[in-house]
Design a protein around this motif. Structure first.
Motif, PDB file in Angstrom:
ATOM      1  N   GLY A  59       0.784  -1.222   0.000  1.00  0.00           N
ATOM      2  CA  GLY A  59       0.000   0.000   0.000  1.00  0.00           C
ATOM      3  C   GLY A  59       0.817   1.273   0.000  1.00  0.00           C
ATOM      4  N   GLU A  60       2.155   1.172  -0.152  1.00  0.00           N
ATOM      5  CA  GLU A  60       2.979   2.377  -0.182  1.00  0.00           C
ATOM      6  C   GLU A  60       2.671   3.194  -1.447  1.00  0.00           C
ATOM      7  OE1 GLU A  60       4.324  -0.702  -0.181  1.00  0.00           O
ATOM      8  OE2 GLU A  60       4.850  -0.959   1.929  1.00  0.00           O
ATOM      9  N   PHE A  61       2.836   4.508  -1.349  1.00  0.00           N
ATOM     10  CA  PHE A  61       2.544   5.350  -2.503  1.00  0.00           C
ATOM     11  C   PHE A  61       3.465   6.573  -2.495  1.00  0.00           C
ATOM     12  CE2 PHE A  61       0.105   7.164   0.944  1.00  0.00           C
ATOM     13  CZ  PHE A  61       0.215   8.538   0.751  1.00  0.00           C
ATOM     14  N   GLY A  62       3.645   7.162  -3.663  1.00  0.00           N
ATOM     15  CA  GLY A  62       4.432   8.390  -3.768  1.00  0.00           C
ATOM     16  C   GLY A  62       5.706   8.205  -4.568  1.00  0.00           C
ATOM     17  N   PRO A  63       6.179   9.264  -5.211  1.00  0.00           N
ATOM     18  CA  PRO A  63       7.355   9.185  -6.088  1.00  0.00           C
ATOM     19  C   PRO A  63       8.650   8.829  -5.353  1.00  0.00           C
ATOM     20  CG  PRO A  63       6.717  11.477  -5.713  1.00  0.00           C
ATOM     21  CD  PRO A  63       5.610  10.631  -5.175  1.00  0.00           C
ATOM     22  N   ALA A  64       8.772   9.196  -4.091  1.00  0.00           N
ATOM     23  CA  ALA A  64      10.012   8.932  -3.351  1.00  0.00           C
ATOM     24  C   ALA A  64      10.156   7.466  -2.946  1.00  0.00           C
ATOM     25  CB  ALA A  64      10.089   9.823  -2.110  1.00  0.00           C
ATOM     26  N   LEU A 175      -1.350  19.261  13.900  1.00  0.00           N
ATOM     27  CA  LEU A 175      -0.913  19.440  12.520  1.00  0.00           C
ATOM     28  C   LEU A 175      -2.087  19.097  11.614  1.00  0.00           C
ATOM     29  CD1 LEU A 175      -0.542  16.347  11.317  1.00  0.00           C
ATOM     30  CD2 LEU A 175       1.694  16.495  12.374  1.00  0.00           C
ATOM     31  N   THR A 176      -2.040  19.563  10.376  1.00  0.00           N
ATOM     32  CA  THR A 176      -3.128  19.311   9.427  1.00  0.00           C
ATOM     33  C   THR A 176      -2.604  18.533   8.221  1.00  0.00           C
ATOM     34  OG1 THR A 176      -2.766  21.413   8.272  1.00  0.00           O
ATOM     35  CG2 THR A 176      -4.336  21.405  10.111  1.00  0.00           C
ATOM     36  N   THR A 177      -3.506  17.803   7.603  1.00  0.00           N
ATOM     37  CA  THR A 177      -3.158  17.072   6.380  1.00  0.00           C
ATOM     38  C   THR A 177      -4.208  17.362   5.318  1.00  0.00           C
ATOM     39  OG1 THR A 177      -4.406  15.102   7.072  1.00  0.00           O
ATOM     40  CG2 THR A 177      -2.078  15.200   7.692  1.00  0.00           C
ATOM     41  N   SER A 178      -3.789  17.335   4.062  1.00  0.00           N
ATOM     42  CA  SER A 178      -4.730  17.590   2.967  1.00  0.00           C
ATOM     43  C   SER A 178      -4.194  16.967   1.686  1.00  0.00           C
ATOM     44  CB  SER A 178      -4.915  19.100   2.769  1.00  0.00           C
ATOM     45  OG  SER A 178      -3.665  19.718   2.476  1.00  0.00           O
ATOM     46  N   GLY A 179      -5.110  16.748   0.735  1.00  0.00           N
ATOM     47  CA  GLY A 179      -4.704  16.212  -0.563  1.00  0.00           C
ATOM     48  C   GLY A 179      -5.667  15.165  -1.082  1.00  0.00           C
ATOM     49  N   SER A 180      -5.249  14.495  -2.156  1.00  0.00           N
ATOM     50  CA  SER A 180      -6.073  13.445  -2.762  1.00  0.00           C
ATOM     51  C   SER A 180      -5.190  12.587  -3.660  1.00  0.00           C
ATOM     52  CB  SER A 180      -7.213  14.055  -3.589  1.00  0.00           C
ATOM     53  OG  SER A 180      -6.681  14.851  -4.646  1.00  0.00           O
ATOM     54  N   GLY A 181      -5.746  11.449  -4.084  1.00  0.00           N
ATOM     55  CA  GLY A 181      -4.990  10.556  -4.953  1.00  0.00           C
ATOM     56  C   GLY A 181      -3.719  10.071  -4.278  1.00  0.00           C
ATOM     57  N   ASP A 182      -2.573  10.372  -4.890  1.00  0.00           N
ATOM     58  CA  ASP A 182      -1.281  10.045  -4.302  1.00  0.00           C
ATOM     59  C   ASP A 182      -0.509  11.296  -3.905  1.00  0.00           C
ATOM     60  OD1 ASP A 182      -1.692   7.350  -4.531  1.00  0.00           O
ATOM     61  OD2 ASP A 182      -0.542   7.119  -6.384  1.00  0.00           O
ATOM     62  N   SER A 183      -1.208  12.425  -3.823  1.00  0.00           N
ATOM     63  CA  SER A 183      -0.564  13.700  -3.508  1.00  0.00           C
ATOM     64  C   SER A 183      -1.139  14.294  -2.218  1.00  0.00           C
ATOM     65  CB  SER A 183      -0.759  14.683  -4.673  1.00  0.00           C
ATOM     66  OG  SER A 183      -0.173  15.927  -4.381  1.00  0.00           O
ATOM     67  N   TYR A 184      -0.290  14.371  -1.183  1.00  0.00           N
ATOM     68  CA  TYR A 184      -0.753  14.885   0.109  1.00  0.00           C
ATOM     69  C   TYR A 184       0.299  15.811   0.726  1.00  0.00           C
ATOM     70  CZ  TYR A 184      -4.195  11.185  -0.321  1.00  0.00           C
ATOM     71  OH  TYR A 184      -5.204  10.385  -0.784  1.00  0.00           O
ATOM     72  N   LYS A 185      -0.205  16.738   1.536  1.00  0.00           N
ATOM     73  CA  LYS A 185       0.697  17.660   2.230  1.00  0.00           C
ATOM     74  C   LYS A 185       0.357  17.718   3.716  1.00  0.00           C
ATOM     75  CE  LYS A 185       2.322  20.789  -1.369  1.00  0.00           C
ATOM     76  NZ  LYS A 185       2.524  22.215  -1.748  1.00  0.00           N
ATOM     77  N   THR A 203       2.767   3.675  11.349  1.00  0.00           N
ATOM     78  CA  THR A 203       2.639   4.012   9.934  1.00  0.00           C
ATOM     79  C   THR A 203       3.549   5.204   9.693  1.00  0.00           C
ATOM     80  OG1 THR A 203       0.335   3.264   9.847  1.00  0.00           O
ATOM     81  CG2 THR A 203       1.069   4.780   8.119  1.00  0.00           C
ATOM     82  N   VAL A 204       4.389   5.130   8.671  1.00  0.00           N
ATOM     83  CA  VAL A 204       5.367   6.196   8.409  1.00  0.00           C
ATOM     84  C   VAL A 204       5.079   6.843   7.054  1.00  0.00           C
ATOM     85  CG1 VAL A 204       7.809   6.757   8.121  1.00  0.00           C
ATOM     86  CG2 VAL A 204       7.125   5.000   9.767  1.00  0.00           C
ATOM     87  N   HIS A 205       5.091   8.177   7.062  1.00  0.00           N
ATOM     88  CA  HIS A 205       4.983   8.942   5.826  1.00  0.00           C
ATOM     89  C   HIS A 205       6.249   9.783   5.703  1.00  0.00           C
ATOM     90  CE1 HIS A 205       0.766   7.768   5.534  1.00  0.00           C
ATOM     91  NE2 HIS A 205       0.528   8.292   6.726  1.00  0.00           N
ATOM     92  N   LEU A 206       7.044   9.523   4.685  1.00  0.00           N
ATOM     93  CA  LEU A 206       8.254  10.308   4.476  1.00  0.00           C
ATOM     94  C   LEU A 206       7.878  11.665   3.868  1.00  0.00           C
ATOM     95  CD1 LEU A 206       9.264   7.335   4.713  1.00  0.00           C
ATOM     96  CD2 LEU A 206      11.111   7.947   3.158  1.00  0.00           C
ATOM     97  N   VAL A 207       8.340  12.746   4.498  1.00  0.00           N
ATOM     98  CA  VAL A 207       8.003  14.103   4.028  1.00  0.00           C
ATOM     99  C   VAL A 207       9.258  14.852   3.609  1.00  0.00           C
ATOM    100  CG1 VAL A 207       5.863  14.255   5.346  1.00  0.00           C
ATOM    101  CG2 VAL A 207       8.009  14.959   6.409  1.00  0.00           C
ATOM    102  N   ASP A 208       9.071  15.864   2.745  1.00  0.00           N
ATOM    103  CA  ASP A 208      10.223  16.569   2.170  1.00  0.00           C
ATOM    104  C   ASP A 208      10.588  17.861   2.901  1.00  0.00           C
ATOM    105  OD1 ASP A 208       8.183  18.293   1.432  1.00  0.00           O
ATOM    106  OD2 ASP A 208       8.635  18.251  -0.734  1.00  0.00           O
ATOM    107  N   SER A 209       9.963  18.119   4.039  1.00  0.00           N
ATOM    108  CA  SER A 209      10.285  19.295   4.842  1.00  0.00           C
ATOM    109  C   SER A 209      10.164  18.968   6.327  1.00  0.00           C
ATOM    110  CB  SER A 209       9.346  20.473   4.514  1.00  0.00           C
ATOM    111  OG  SER A 209       9.469  20.853   3.156  1.00  0.00           O
ATOM    112  N   VAL A 210      10.964  19.642   7.134  1.00  0.00           N
ATOM    113  CA  VAL A 210      10.882  19.474   8.582  1.00  0.00           C
ATOM    114  C   VAL A 210       9.720  20.317   9.089  1.00  0.00           C
ATOM    115  CG1 VAL A 210      12.058  19.805  10.793  1.00  0.00           C
ATOM    116  CG2 VAL A 210      13.356  19.049   8.784  1.00  0.00           C
ATOM    117  N   LEU A 211       8.850  19.716   9.876  1.00  0.00           N
ATOM    118  CA  LEU A 211       7.695  20.425  10.421  1.00  0.00           C
ATOM    119  C   LEU A 211       8.092  21.172  11.692  1.00  0.00           C
ATOM    120  CD1 LEU A 211       5.130  17.481  10.126  1.00  0.00           C
ATOM    121  CD2 LEU A 211       5.476  19.365   8.487  1.00  0.00           C
TER     122      LEU A 211
END
Length: 215
Positions: A59-64, A175-185, A203-211
């Motif tokens: 079930g993993e998703f995303g370009p990274a 914190l807040t989350t938003s998006g759809s498909g395979d694109s979330y922020k 469950t781990v979500h790899l993110v491209d910025s430090v919160l």
């Protein structure tokens, strides 16, 4: 006299004839190694319950996700077998985060937590932080702990819960989350590069910025 001899001869012959049957019956008891109880019921070998079922990847998703190793402990399947801090230590994309977690003394806290979600900044995410600011945070354990726990939510957040959500973190800030498909922020700034990575307890979500938690 002759009658007595005849009877004795018949008894002896009968005993000889029955002897092999008795030996055969005795040798048949327990001959299959299964064992028989006193009531005649065959006992069963105990079942092996030492092997526990562990989570599996999927079930993993995303370009990274393409940068995650295909095999070994740093792969999706490998990470699924370990608690989150240990699993992250096997992923080359999360080495800076793992170093920060160790410095803050949060390894045991994260590994012992149950059903959590970690928004894990990659090495590139930490590189975006100005060096002076990063050095300041890394040298202040209290501040570092605040920043790191802001990336952790105390419940499982699979992909379907990221569409439009607001969740309290272990830093006691939302914190807040938003998006759809395979694109979330997250917080409208940190993009999920590879989501739904499973570990034994998170469950781990790899993110491209430090919160950064609200001031």
């Amino acid at each position: 006299m002759n009658t007595t001899r005849i009877r004795r001869t018949l008894l002896a012959a009968t005993a000889v004839a029955l002897l092999p049957l008795g030996v055969t019956a005795c040798s048949g008891d327990g001959g299959d190694g299964g064992g028989t109880s006193a009531d005649g019921k065959k006992s069963e070998a105990p079942k092996d319950t030492s092997k526990e079922q562990k989570p599996t990847a999927g079930g993993e998703f995303g370009p990274a996700c393409t940068s995650v190793p295909k095999t070994g402990k740093g792969s999706f399947q490998g990470m699924a077998q370990d608690p989150v801090a240990t699993a992250a230590s096997h992923n080359p994309e999360l080495s800076t985060l793992v170093g920060a977690v160790k410095k803050a003394g949060l390894v045991d806290t994260l590994n012992s937590a149950k059903d959590i979600t970690v928004f894990a900044p990659t090495n590139e995410a930490f590189e975006k932080v100005p060096k002076a600011d990063l050095k300041k945070v890394m040298s202040d354990k209290k501040m570092l702990t605040k920043v790191l726990t802001y990336h952790v939510v105390g419940e499982k957040l699979p992909k379907e819960k990221l569409a439009d959500g607001s969740y309290p973190t272990l830093a006691k800030e939302k914190l807040t989350t938003s998006g759809s498909g395979d694109s979330y922020k997250v917080n409208d700034e940190a993009a999920v590069g590879c989501g739904n990575v499973r570990t034994a307890n998170a469950t781990v979500h790899l993110v491209d910025s430090v919160l950064m938690p609200p001031k």
